[in-house]
Design a protein around this motif. Structure first.
Motif, mmCIF file in Angstrom:
data_model
loop_
_atom_site.group_PDB
_atom_site.id
_atom_site.type_symbol
_atom_site.label_atom_id
_atom_site.label_comp_id
_atom_site.label_asym_id
_atom_site.label_seq_id
_atom_site.Cartn_x
_atom_site.Cartn_y
_atom_site.Cartn_z
ATOM 1 N N CYS A 181 11.875 -7.867 5.606
ATOM 2 C CA CYS A 181 13.126 -7.320 5.808
ATOM 3 C C CYS A 181 12.698 -6.047 6.603
ATOM 4 O O CYS A 181 11.817 -5.321 6.462
ATOM 5 C CB CYS A 181 13.834 -7.005 4.747
ATOM 6 S SG CYS A 181 14.552 -8.588 3.706
ATOM 7 N N ARG A 182 13.570 -5.727 7.405
ATOM 8 C CA ARG A 182 13.695 -4.299 8.262
ATOM 9 C C ARG A 182 13.540 -3.151 7.335
ATOM 10 O O ARG A 182 14.182 -3.038 6.346
ATOM 11 C CB ARG A 182 14.800 -4.271 9.238
ATOM 12 C CG ARG A 182 14.684 -3.113 10.204
ATOM 13 C CD ARG A 182 16.037 -3.067 11.078
ATOM 14 N NE ARG A 182 17.013 -2.700 10.433
ATOM 15 C CZ ARG A 182 17.749 -1.505 10.388
ATOM 16 N NH1 ARG A 182 16.884 -0.621 10.926
ATOM 17 N NH2 ARG A 182 18.731 -1.379 9.692
ATOM 18 N N VAL A 183 12.460 -2.134 7.758
ATOM 19 C CA VAL A 183 12.350 -0.860 6.957
ATOM 20 C C VAL A 183 13.547 -0.105 7.741
ATOM 21 O O VAL A 183 13.498 0.161 8.887
ATOM 22 C CB VAL A 183 10.977 -0.425 7.171
ATOM 23 C CG1 VAL A 183 10.893 0.968 6.801
ATOM 24 C CG2 VAL A 183 9.855 -1.316 6.501
ATOM 25 N N LYS B 112 6.438 1.059 6.149
ATOM 26 C CA LYS B 112 5.643 0.331 4.949
ATOM 27 C C LYS B 112 4.344 -0.325 5.566
ATOM 28 O O LYS B 112 4.169 -0.759 6.687
ATOM 29 C CB LYS B 112 6.508 -1.392 5.030
ATOM 30 C CG LYS B 112 6.122 -2.230 4.152
ATOM 31 C CD LYS B 112 7.206 -3.369 4.194
ATOM 32 C CE LYS B 112 6.501 -4.757 3.598
ATOM 33 N NZ LYS B 112 7.701 -5.855 3.751
ATOM 34 N N TRP B 113 3.271 -0.097 4.698
ATOM 35 C CA TRP B 113 1.961 -0.544 4.856
ATOM 36 C C TRP B 113 1.848 -1.449 3.653
ATOM 37 O O TRP B 113 1.840 -1.520 2.681
ATOM 38 C CB TRP B 113 1.119 0.689 4.667
ATOM 39 C CG TRP B 113 1.315 1.870 5.956
ATOM 40 C CD1 TRP B 113 2.188 2.547 5.942
ATOM 41 C CD2 TRP B 113 0.303 1.812 6.756
ATOM 42 N NE1 TRP B 113 1.910 3.245 7.290
ATOM 43 C CE2 TRP B 113 0.756 2.788 7.766
ATOM 44 C CE3 TRP B 113 -0.844 1.088 7.316
ATOM 45 C CZ2 TRP B 113 0.198 3.061 9.072
ATOM 46 C CZ3 TRP B 113 -1.478 1.497 8.511
ATOM 47 C CH2 TRP B 113 -0.794 2.365 9.389
ATOM 48 N N LEU C 48 0.949 -1.210 -0.084
ATOM 49 C CA LEU C 48 -0.001 -0.033 0.172
ATOM 50 C C LEU C 48 0.781 1.224 -0.008
ATOM 51 O O LEU C 48 0.449 2.201 -0.285
ATOM 52 C CB LEU C 48 -0.914 -0.079 1.243
ATOM 53 C CG LEU C 48 -1.949 -1.377 1.482
ATOM 54 C CD1 LEU C 48 -2.582 -1.218 2.501
ATOM 55 C CD2 LEU C 48 -2.715 -1.401 0.211
ATOM 56 N N SER C 49 2.165 1.025 0.341
ATOM 57 C CA SER C 49 3.152 2.162 0.321
ATOM 58 C C SER C 49 4.416 1.719 0.040
ATOM 59 O O SER C 49 4.705 0.433 -0.189
ATOM 60 C CB SER C 49 3.037 2.918 1.767
ATOM 61 O OG SER C 49 4.033 2.045 2.521
ATOM 62 N N ALA D 233 14.111 3.004 2.054
ATOM 63 C CA ALA D 233 15.036 2.110 2.109
ATOM 64 C C ALA D 233 14.583 0.668 3.004
ATOM 65 O O ALA D 233 13.974 0.981 3.801
ATOM 66 C CB ALA D 233 16.272 2.743 2.585
ATOM 67 N N GLY D 234 14.901 -0.272 2.536
ATOM 68 C CA GLY D 234 14.824 -1.684 3.180
ATOM 69 C C GLY D 234 13.287 -2.166 2.883
ATOM 70 O O GLY D 234 12.535 -1.492 2.074
#
Length: 94
Positions: free
Chosen positions: A75-77, A82-83, A15-16, A20-21
């Motif tokens: 993975c880590r944002v 992150k949506w 959705l977004s 990075a990440g």
């Protein structure tokens, strides 16, 4: 697992995007062995989050057994948010 209805496939919408990440990683893609740490995103196939993008993947093989290649992790944002949303497609047995 858990005695429930088998998950045939997963639909995953981004959705977004992120700066990075935030990739979705499939660490066992291509027959790779199970990684020692699922937080290590250096092994396997990565899908980067793109706004209004998505992925569909099967969780079962044609014979009804689980597909190890469908194992996935987030993975880590590193920068941004992150949506995402998902839909599990179940295999209803008569």
């Amino acid at each position: 697992g858990g005695g429930g209805t088998p998950r045939l496939a997963t639909v995953f919408w981004y959705l977004s995007g992120v700066e990075a990440g935030g990739a979705t990683v499939f660490p066992r893609a291509g027959g790779l062995p199970l990684p020692n740490d699922l937080r290590d995103c250096s092994q396997g196939h990565q899908v980067l989050p793109k706004p209004q993008g998505g992925i569909i993947f099967y969780n079962l093989l044609a014979d009804g057994f689980g597909d190890n290649a469908s194992m996935h992790a987030a993975c880590r944002v590193e920068v941004g948010q992150k949506w995402a949303a998902n839909k599990w497609v179940k295999n209803e047995m008569g």
